[in-house]
Write an enzyme that holds these catalytic residues in place. Structure first.
Site, PDB file in Angstrom:
ATOM      1  N   GLN A   1       1.223  15.618   6.269  1.00 41.37           N
ATOM      2  CA  GLN A   1       0.207  14.882   6.863  1.00 41.37           C
ATOM      3  C   GLN A   1       0.929  13.206   6.882  1.00 41.37           C
ATOM      4  O   GLN A   1       0.915  12.819   7.867  1.00 41.37           O
ATOM      5  CB  GLN A   1      -0.985  14.691   6.244  1.00 41.37           C
ATOM      6  CG  GLN A   1      -1.868  13.821   6.918  1.00 41.37           C
ATOM      7  CD  GLN A   1      -3.328  13.500   6.361  1.00 41.37           C
ATOM      8  OE1 GLN A   1      -3.487  14.119   5.226  1.00 41.37           O
ATOM      9  NE2 GLN A   1      -4.241  13.207   6.940  1.00 41.37           N
TER      10      GLN A   1
ATOM     11  N   SER B   1       4.774  11.374  -1.989  1.00 45.54           N
ATOM     12  CA  SER B   1       3.300  11.588  -1.903  1.00 45.54           C
ATOM     13  C   SER B   1       2.880  12.053  -3.001  1.00 45.54           C
ATOM     14  O   SER B   1       3.407  12.724  -4.020  1.00 45.54           O
ATOM     15  CB  SER B   1       3.299  12.697  -0.818  1.00 45.54           C
ATOM     16  OG  SER B   1       3.562  12.316   0.442  1.00 45.54           O
TER      17      SER B   1
ATOM     18  N   GLY C   1     -20.457  24.625  -5.483  1.00 45.04           N
ATOM     19  CA  GLY C   1     -19.756  23.503  -5.964  1.00 45.04           C
ATOM     20  C   GLY C   1     -18.482  23.085  -4.867  1.00 45.04           C
ATOM     21  O   GLY C   1     -18.301  23.505  -3.787  1.00 45.04           O
TER      22      GLY C   1
ATOM     23  N   HIS D   1      13.124   3.780   0.634  1.00 46.90           N
ATOM     24  CA  HIS D   1      11.431   4.312   0.413  1.00 46.90           C
ATOM     25  C   HIS D   1      10.718   4.670   1.147  1.00 46.90           C
ATOM     26  O   HIS D   1      10.211   5.747   1.171  1.00 46.90           O
ATOM     27  CB  HIS D   1      10.985   2.862  -0.392  1.00 46.90           C
ATOM     28  CG  HIS D   1       9.564   2.891  -0.495  1.00 46.90           C
ATOM     29  ND1 HIS D   1       8.836   3.605  -1.468  1.00 46.90           N
ATOM     30  CD2 HIS D   1       8.308   2.666   0.254  1.00 46.90           C
ATOM     31  CE1 HIS D   1       7.555   3.655  -1.448  1.00 46.90           C
ATOM     32  NE2 HIS D   1       7.121   3.194  -0.494  1.00 46.90           N
TER      33      HIS D   1
ATOM     34  N   THR E   1      -2.769   4.421   4.637  1.00 45.29           N
ATOM     35  CA  THR E   1      -3.360   5.842   4.560  1.00 45.29           C
ATOM     36  C   THR E   1      -4.397   5.769   3.164  1.00 45.29           C
ATOM     37  O   THR E   1      -4.572   4.791   2.617  1.00 45.29           O
ATOM     38  CB  THR E   1      -2.424   6.755   3.980  1.00 45.29           C
ATOM     39  OG1 THR E   1      -1.677   6.483   2.607  1.00 45.29           O
ATOM     40  CG2 THR E   1      -1.195   6.741   5.158  1.00 45.29           C
ATOM     41  N   CYS E   2      -4.945   6.954   2.700  1.00 47.76           N
ATOM     42  CA  CYS E   2      -6.118   6.839   1.891  1.00 47.76           C
ATOM     43  C   CYS E   2      -5.272   6.617   0.355  1.00 47.76           C
ATOM     44  O   CYS E   2      -6.012   6.059  -0.403  1.00 47.76           O
ATOM     45  CB  CYS E   2      -6.854   8.014   1.606  1.00 47.76           C
ATOM     46  SG  CYS E   2      -5.758   9.786   1.584  1.00 47.76           S
TER      47      CYS E   2
ATOM     48  N   ARG F   1      -2.065   4.824   0.303  1.00 50.03           N
ATOM     49  CA  ARG F   1      -1.157   3.663   0.225  1.00 50.03           C
ATOM     50  C   ARG F   1      -1.418   2.672   1.432  1.00 50.03           C
ATOM     51  O   ARG F   1      -1.895   2.881   2.197  1.00 50.03           O
ATOM     52  CB  ARG F   1       0.316   4.231   0.319  1.00 50.03           C
ATOM     53  CG  ARG F   1       0.521   4.648   1.737  1.00 50.03           C
ATOM     54  CD  ARG F   1       2.174   5.397   1.826  1.00 50.03           C
ATOM     55  NE  ARG F   1       2.300   6.389   0.968  1.00 50.03           N
ATOM     56  CZ  ARG F   1       3.039   6.414  -0.161  1.00 50.03           C
ATOM     57  NH1 ARG F   1       3.738   5.403  -0.283  1.00 50.03           N
ATOM     58  NH2 ARG F   1       3.212   7.517  -0.814  1.00 50.03           N
TER      59      ARG F   1
END
Length: 441
Positions: A116, A109, A191, A99, A49-50, A52
């Site tokens: 997700q 997380s 922004g 884990h 994932t982004c 891990r």
């Protein structure tokens, strides 16, 4: 068979390392097939994932298996072993299962309780199953992990209560209006925080988006992302009349939305409720605006206070979630240990029986003619000695089977006595079909 996890995440490795070890969905099958060819790797799943990248593996030899996984990662990273070691964490046996169950439950997380990750665990397993890189133990481990993740979200509220500024704004808006379907938002300033908040609002039903910014080109650019409309900054009052929700985050050094402006706007709106979200520092909206009828105003500190309260609530739910994880780990290891304990005990008794028969045959050959009673006495003696020697190891192994280290003791006993157990190398079990996994989550 030893279960191990080797990985890195947002806590142990910077993004420049994580991105080098990130695998796209299309890259995973080949990577899994490559990894499974390494020594001692009998089954594996790769979760990327982004935040891990983790490898879960069932190894025939723990030391060799860990070495194989690290070699595989080094080849992907193109770095020296001493460098990659600085970013990796390793979990074995009980800790590996613990884990994964925490990961699937959202307890590990970056945002506690995020939903997700459960879908990502499920997808990683499905890809590994399709690539035929799993085995019976890995299949059961991930079936259980997915079920644990679902149970945590069903029996706790760990994924409730927004814990980001943007999500908090969405939740507060929903509480005010009941539903966001058909509502209109006005974004003042272009922004990243404004964009992110608007994105969540649109995802929750907002249909009309107006964007106003001192730089009209930037307003056009942001409006296009949401299929909205850019408006000139001098049309702000007209936009306030139309909007239900206003997100303001400009770089102005003073308030741009004043009480007198809002008072006129509310009179024109006939005091129809409006929700103002001021996430600018310094503030864009004069705090006195909150005293006007029909106006609900939250600034960045208000939102942060909501986030802090919600995070505390999630932490309370995390305690409940951890209890569920602990229960499920016990059940999983009870199953895992039975895969080895019974056949190991049978093999150990067979090992003792073979020694007994072999030594009795030698003794009878040397002793010559014996009466039936003498033969029975010697046989009973040999039987008693073998049983007495094996009794304590067998009793202890049964006891250890109910602990988190039962699997390890079983493997050690097999190695110490060089036991040849039929089916010791666990063959790949039938993976769970995609629709079956979907039902779990």
């Amino acid at each position: 068979m030893f279960l191990v996890t080797v990985g890195l995440n947002h806590k142990t490795a910077p993004v420049e390392i994580r991105e080098k070890l990130a695998f796209t969905e299309s890259q995973l099958p080949e990577a899994l097939q490559t990894l499974k060819q390494y020594p001692a790797i009998d089954g594996c799943v790769l979760l990327s994932t982004c935040n891990r990248t983790e490898i879960y593996a069932a190894c025939t030899d723990m030391t060799q298996g860990l070495k194989s996984i690290k070699t595989f990662l080094m080849e992907c990273l193109h770095e020296e072993e001493c460098e990659i070691d600085n970013f990796l964490y390793i979990h074995t046996l009980y800790d590996c299962v613990h884990h994964l169950f925490r990961v699937a439950s959202g307890l590990d997380s970056m945002i506690l309780g995020e939903t997700q990750i459960l879908g990502q665990v499920r997808q990683a397993y499905q890809i590994a199953s399709a690539a035929e890189s799993t085995n019976k133990i890995i299949n059961t481990l991930f079936h259980k992990a997915i079920a644990v993740g679902k149970r945590v979200r069903t029996e706790t509220e760990i994924d409730k209560n927004a814990v980001s500024i943007s999500y908090a704004a969405v939740e507060l808006a929903r509480q005010l209006f009941g539903t966001l379907e058909g509502k209109a938002i006005l974004i003042i300033g272009a922004g990243k925080m404004s964009e992110l908040t608007a994105k969540h609002l649109v995802a929750n039903g907002v249909t009309s988006v107006l964007v106003s910014n001192r730089s009209y080109d930037k307003a056009v650019e942001l409006a296009e992302k949401f299929g909205g409309k850019a408006v000139k900054f001098d049309q702000l009052v007209e936009c306030l009349i139309q909007a239900d929700i206003v997100i303001s985050a400009t770089a102005a050094r003073h308030a741009i939305i004043l009480p007198e402006i809002v008072q006129k706007v509310m009179q024109t709106r006939q005091y129809r409720p409006i929700f103002l979200i001021d996430i600018a520092v310094p503030r864009d909206i004069d705090p006195e605006v909150a005293t006007i009828q029909g106006v609900t105003l939250f600034d960045i500190d208000d939102l942060q206070n909501v986030v802090d309260r919600n995070l505390q609530e999630r932490k309370k739910e995390a305690v409940k979630a951890q209890k569920i994880v602990d229960e499920e780990i016990k059940e999983f290891f009870s199953w895992l240990n039975t895969q080895f304990v019974v056949p190991t005990i049978v093999a150990l008794k067979q090992f003792g029986e073979e020694i007994k028969q072999r030594e009795l045959e030698k003794a009878f050959n040397k002793l010559g003619d014996l009466t039936e009673r003498e033969r029975n006495i010697i046989q009973a003696l040999a039987h008693s000695i073998v049983n007495s020697i094996l009794h304590r190891p067998i009793v202890n192994l049964k006891a250890y089977a109910q602990t988190s280290h039962g699997h390890l003791y079983t493997e050690i006993l097999q190695n110490l006595f060089d036991l040849q157990i039929e089916g010791q190398r666990i063959k790949p079990g039938k993976p769970m079909a995609a629709e079956e996994v979907e039902e779990l989550v």
